[in-house]
Design a protein around this motif. Structure first.
Motif, PDB file in Angstrom:
ATOM      1  N   GLY A   7       0.841  -1.181   0.000  1.00  0.00           N
ATOM      2  CA  GLY A   7       0.000   0.000   0.000  1.00  0.00           C
ATOM      3  C   GLY A   7       0.875   1.229   0.000  1.00  0.00           C
ATOM      4  O   GLY A   7       1.738   1.363   0.839  1.00  0.00           O
ATOM      5  N   GLY A  15      -0.856   0.171  -2.656  1.00  0.00           N
ATOM      6  CA  GLY A  15      -1.465  -0.898  -1.983  1.00  0.00           C
ATOM      7  C   GLY A  15      -1.029  -2.152  -2.642  1.00  0.00           C
ATOM      8  O   GLY A  15       0.046  -2.197  -3.150  1.00  0.00           O
ATOM      9  N   HIS A  27       2.466   0.860  -0.592  1.00  0.00           N
ATOM     10  CA  HIS A  27       2.377   2.321  -0.596  1.00  0.00           C
ATOM     11  C   HIS A  27       3.692   2.918  -1.069  1.00  0.00           C
ATOM     12  O   HIS A  27       4.743   2.427  -0.736  1.00  0.00           O
ATOM     13  CB  HIS A  27       2.069   2.834   0.797  1.00  0.00           C
ATOM     14  N   THR A 168      -5.196  -7.247   4.436  1.00  0.00           N
ATOM     15  CA  THR A 168      -6.463  -6.777   5.019  1.00  0.00           C
ATOM     16  C   THR A 168      -6.427  -6.897   6.535  1.00  0.00           C
ATOM     17  O   THR A 168      -6.870  -5.996   7.262  1.00  0.00           O
ATOM     18  CB  THR A 168      -7.637  -7.585   4.454  1.00  0.00           C
ATOM     19  N   ALA A 171      -4.275  -4.049   7.747  1.00  0.00           N
ATOM     20  CA  ALA A 171      -4.903  -2.735   7.586  1.00  0.00           C
ATOM     21  C   ALA A 171      -6.009  -2.520   8.614  1.00  0.00           C
ATOM     22  O   ALA A 171      -6.138  -1.437   9.193  1.00  0.00           O
ATOM     23  CB  ALA A 171      -5.457  -2.597   6.168  1.00  0.00           C
ATOM     24  N   ALA A 189      -5.146   7.003   2.831  1.00  0.00           N
ATOM     25  CA  ALA A 189      -4.343   6.008   2.125  1.00  0.00           C
ATOM     26  C   ALA A 189      -4.558   6.220   0.639  1.00  0.00           C
ATOM     27  O   ALA A 189      -5.514   6.867   0.220  1.00  0.00           O
ATOM     28  CB  ALA A 189      -4.724   4.590   2.530  1.00  0.00           C
ATOM     29  N   SER A 198      -5.226  -3.555  -3.838  1.00  0.00           N
ATOM     30  CA  SER A 198      -4.941  -2.642  -2.737  1.00  0.00           C
ATOM     31  C   SER A 198      -6.153  -1.779  -2.419  1.00  0.00           C
ATOM     32  O   SER A 198      -6.437  -1.492  -1.256  1.00  0.00           O
ATOM     33  CB  SER A 198      -3.743  -1.761  -3.070  1.00  0.00           C
ATOM     34  N   MET A 202      -8.272  -1.356   1.278  1.00  0.00           N
ATOM     35  CA  MET A 202      -8.702  -0.125   1.936  1.00  0.00           C
ATOM     36  C   MET A 202     -10.203  -0.143   2.205  1.00  0.00           C
ATOM     37  O   MET A 202     -10.660   0.274   3.274  1.00  0.00           O
ATOM     38  CB  MET A 202      -8.320   1.077   1.077  1.00  0.00           C
ATOM     39  N   MET A 207     -12.415   2.079   4.897  1.00  0.00           N
ATOM     40  CA  MET A 207     -12.114   3.406   4.379  1.00  0.00           C
ATOM     41  C   MET A 207     -13.032   3.750   3.216  1.00  0.00           C
ATOM     42  O   MET A 207     -13.584   2.875   2.547  1.00  0.00           O
ATOM     43  CB  MET A 207     -10.636   3.489   3.981  1.00  0.00           C
ATOM     44  N   TYR A 223      -8.276   7.006  -0.443  1.00  0.00           N
ATOM     45  CA  TYR A 223      -9.301   6.618   0.509  1.00  0.00           C
ATOM     46  C   TYR A 223      -9.027   7.336   1.833  1.00  0.00           C
ATOM     47  O   TYR A 223      -7.888   7.718   2.117  1.00  0.00           O
ATOM     48  CB  TYR A 223      -9.316   5.103   0.725  1.00  0.00           C
TER      49      TYR A 223
END
Length: 239
Positions: A7, A15, A27, A168, A171, A189, A198, A202, A207, A223
């Motif tokens: 992510g 993500g 990310h 997941t 997160a 994010a 990804s 989120m 999100m 998000y």
């Protein structure tokens, strides 16, 4: 940063991996590197790196357990494992735009993370398996917003473990930690728009879509989640 993937954002935006295989990505960190004139430990000045002076591991941040994982603040002793993770071809595609970063750059990010724990109470965490204790990913927050009351969610899982729902799991744990323990006002994010896995991570973390933008030639989707919306989701949950 993800069933297993990356992510951005950090990693900074990003993500899990993209559409091929539907795997999560990472990310992006590029937008979060320190300018050379910043006088902080680990920053580069005139080509010379300042000596590390952060503690072996940030204090005051207990471990977080999920069903399958243990999350703990990254320490300098994790450098080799983190560098291997961040230079994995699948991971670096979204975290570093494909660049195979040198060990020193990974080291500087650990320094910055330790500083962030001291200044904001959060930084980068190691994602380890229960039992074996092997590092299989990273996660955490990077400061977001001028008042420091927001955090940018980051995560990444080693490619052999993509597709297992670990991103997941990470997160969701980070979102809860951010609001319930850190008292963040807002979590944001982002990911490459092509990185469908990804984006799903989120969404599964609760999100809400917050726009789309073209930055440095990258089509990015964002998000976000406010503390108020997070609280409402808990009160609306069945049971």
């Amino acid at each position: 940063m993800p069933g297993g993937g990356v992510g951005r954002g950090g990693g900074a935006r990003g993500g899990p991996q993209g559409l091929r295989g539907g795997r999560p990505g990472l990310h992006r960190f590029r937008g979060h590197e320190l300018p050379a004139d910043r006088g902080r430990a680990g920053a580069v000045h005139g080509g010379e790196e300042r000596a590390l002076n952060e503690p072996e591991a940030p204090g005051g941040s207990p471990e977080i357990e999920t069903d399958r994982l243990v999350l703990r603040p990254l320490a300098t002793g994790d450098l080799d494992a983190v560098h291997r993770l961040w230079t994995d071809p699948g991971v670096r595609r979204y975290l570093w735009d494909g660049e195979e970063i040198p060990r020193e750059k990974a080291r500087n990010m650990l320094v910055r993370s330790a500083e962030s724990f001291g200044e904001h109470g959060f930084g980068l965490w190691a994602v380890t398996e229960k039992g074996p204790g092997a590092l299989i990913g990273f996660c955490g927050f990077w400061p977001s917003g001028e008042d420091g009351r927001g955090g940018e969610l980051l995560y990444g899982i080693t490619t052999p473990r993509w597709g297992e729902g670990l991103a997941t799991e990470v997160a969701e744990a980070m979102v809860r930690h951010g609001f319930e323990d850190l008292g963040l006002d807002r979590i944001v994010a982002g990911a490459d728009t092509e990185n469908a896995a990804s984006l799903r991570v989120m969404e599964k973390a609760g999100m809400i879509h917050d726009g789309r933008d073209l930055r440095n030639g990258k089509d990015l989707t964002y998000y976000a989640l406010s503390r108020e919306a997070f609280r409402r989701s808990l009160s609306d949950a069945p049971g």
